[in-house]
Design an enzyme around this catalytic site. Sequence first.
Site, short mmCIF file in Angstrom:
data_model
loop_
_atom_site.label_atom_id
_atom_site.label_comp_id
_atom_site.label_asym_id
_atom_site.label_seq_id
_atom_site.Cartn_x
_atom_site.Cartn_y
_atom_site.Cartn_z
N SER A 201 1.11 -1.29 -0.20
CA SER A 201 -0.06 -0.40 0.36
C SER A 201 1.00 1.14 0.19
O SER A 201 0.24 1.95 -0.04
CB SER A 201 -0.34 0.13 1.92
OG SER A 201 -0.25 0.16 2.21
N SER B 202 16.84 -7.47 4.99
CA SER B 202 17.60 -5.52 5.37
C SER B 202 19.18 -5.53 5.69
O SER B 202 19.73 -6.69 6.03
CB SER B 202 16.82 -5.56 6.47
OG SER B 202 17.77 -4.19 7.10
N THR C 198 21.74 -13.29 -1.31
CA THR C 198 21.00 -12.02 -1.27
C THR C 198 21.56 -10.64 -2.14
O THR C 198 23.07 -10.83 -1.67
CB THR C 198 21.51 -12.08 0.43
OG1 THR C 198 20.96 -13.11 1.07
CG2 THR C 198 21.55 -11.12 0.70
N TYR D 183 14.61 -6.76 14.94
CA TYR D 183 14.75 -6.63 13.63
C TYR D 183 16.09 -7.44 13.00
O TYR D 183 15.41 -8.09 12.01
CB TYR D 183 14.88 -5.47 13.82
CG TYR D 183 14.32 -5.01 11.90
CD1 TYR D 183 13.62 -4.34 11.47
CD2 TYR D 183 15.76 -4.15 11.45
CE1 TYR D 183 12.97 -4.72 10.07
CE2 TYR D 183 15.86 -4.01 9.77
CZ TYR D 183 14.38 -4.20 9.89
OH TYR D 183 13.85 -3.68 8.22
N LYS E 56 15.58 -10.32 10.55
CA LYS E 56 16.01 -10.45 9.22
C LYS E 56 16.81 -11.48 8.59
O LYS E 56 17.11 -11.21 6.69
CB LYS E 56 15.99 -8.44 9.02
CG LYS E 56 15.36 -7.61 8.78
CD LYS E 56 13.65 -8.04 7.63
CE LYS E 56 13.07 -6.99 7.54
NZ LYS E 56 12.51 -7.00 6.23
#
Length: 240
Positions: A11, A128, A226, A140, A144
């Site tokens: 979105s 990330s 990656t 986080y 990740k």
Amino acid sequence: MHYTALVTGGSAGIGADICQRMLQDGWKVISLARRAPQWSHANFTTINVDLLDAAATAQAAQEIVQRFEVSHFIHNAGVIWPHLLQDATVDELQGLTQIHLGSALTLMQSVLPAMEKQAFGRVVLMSSRGALGLATRTNYSATKAGMIGMARTWALELAPKGITVNVVAPGPIQTPMFYDVVPSGSEREAKLAANIPVGRIGRPDDVTRAVMFFSDPANSFVTGQTLYVCGGASVGTLTI
């Protein structure tokens, strides 16, 4: 072949840019996000769901597979919740595990039969640069980094089925989530940009181009990889 992409967090920010690029290429796109986007397209379907809610995610997944045969799965949705080690909580670790890993697993298991039927699929997980370690990112960074391990395992299992699985790992990108942490136009933002080897903060389209590379049907010989889209920040240290 007609392509249908499922994009989480479509979105706003990077997710919206990915969706719009795919729509420009003539694909059908489904967005899973907490809020409806402020734009529309004839081939764009939005489903509002909080991926932190495992049951709601499973329900949305079932709705999707009943209506679509997904060929591309882009797991872009994420949350930062920055804290120093002494302030990090297990509750937040569990929440980030659900949105970054749990929801990816639920959605991938749901769309996998259609990919197997077509003997084709492209999966991109959004990790990330923080997966390499970053102050205030205990939970986080852990989740990740987990996405990278999960993608490599999926890549091995799914390669014989014509399905590739890769990871894009952005550095600082000009998105609402970034500016929730670093105030726009601040001295902190300017200092961060100066510390990035290429001398600027990234843009959503920088990440979208990497996603589209991995999503390209022609790139069937690239899996389990990656790609850091970080202006060189993954080469050295970075202070935010």
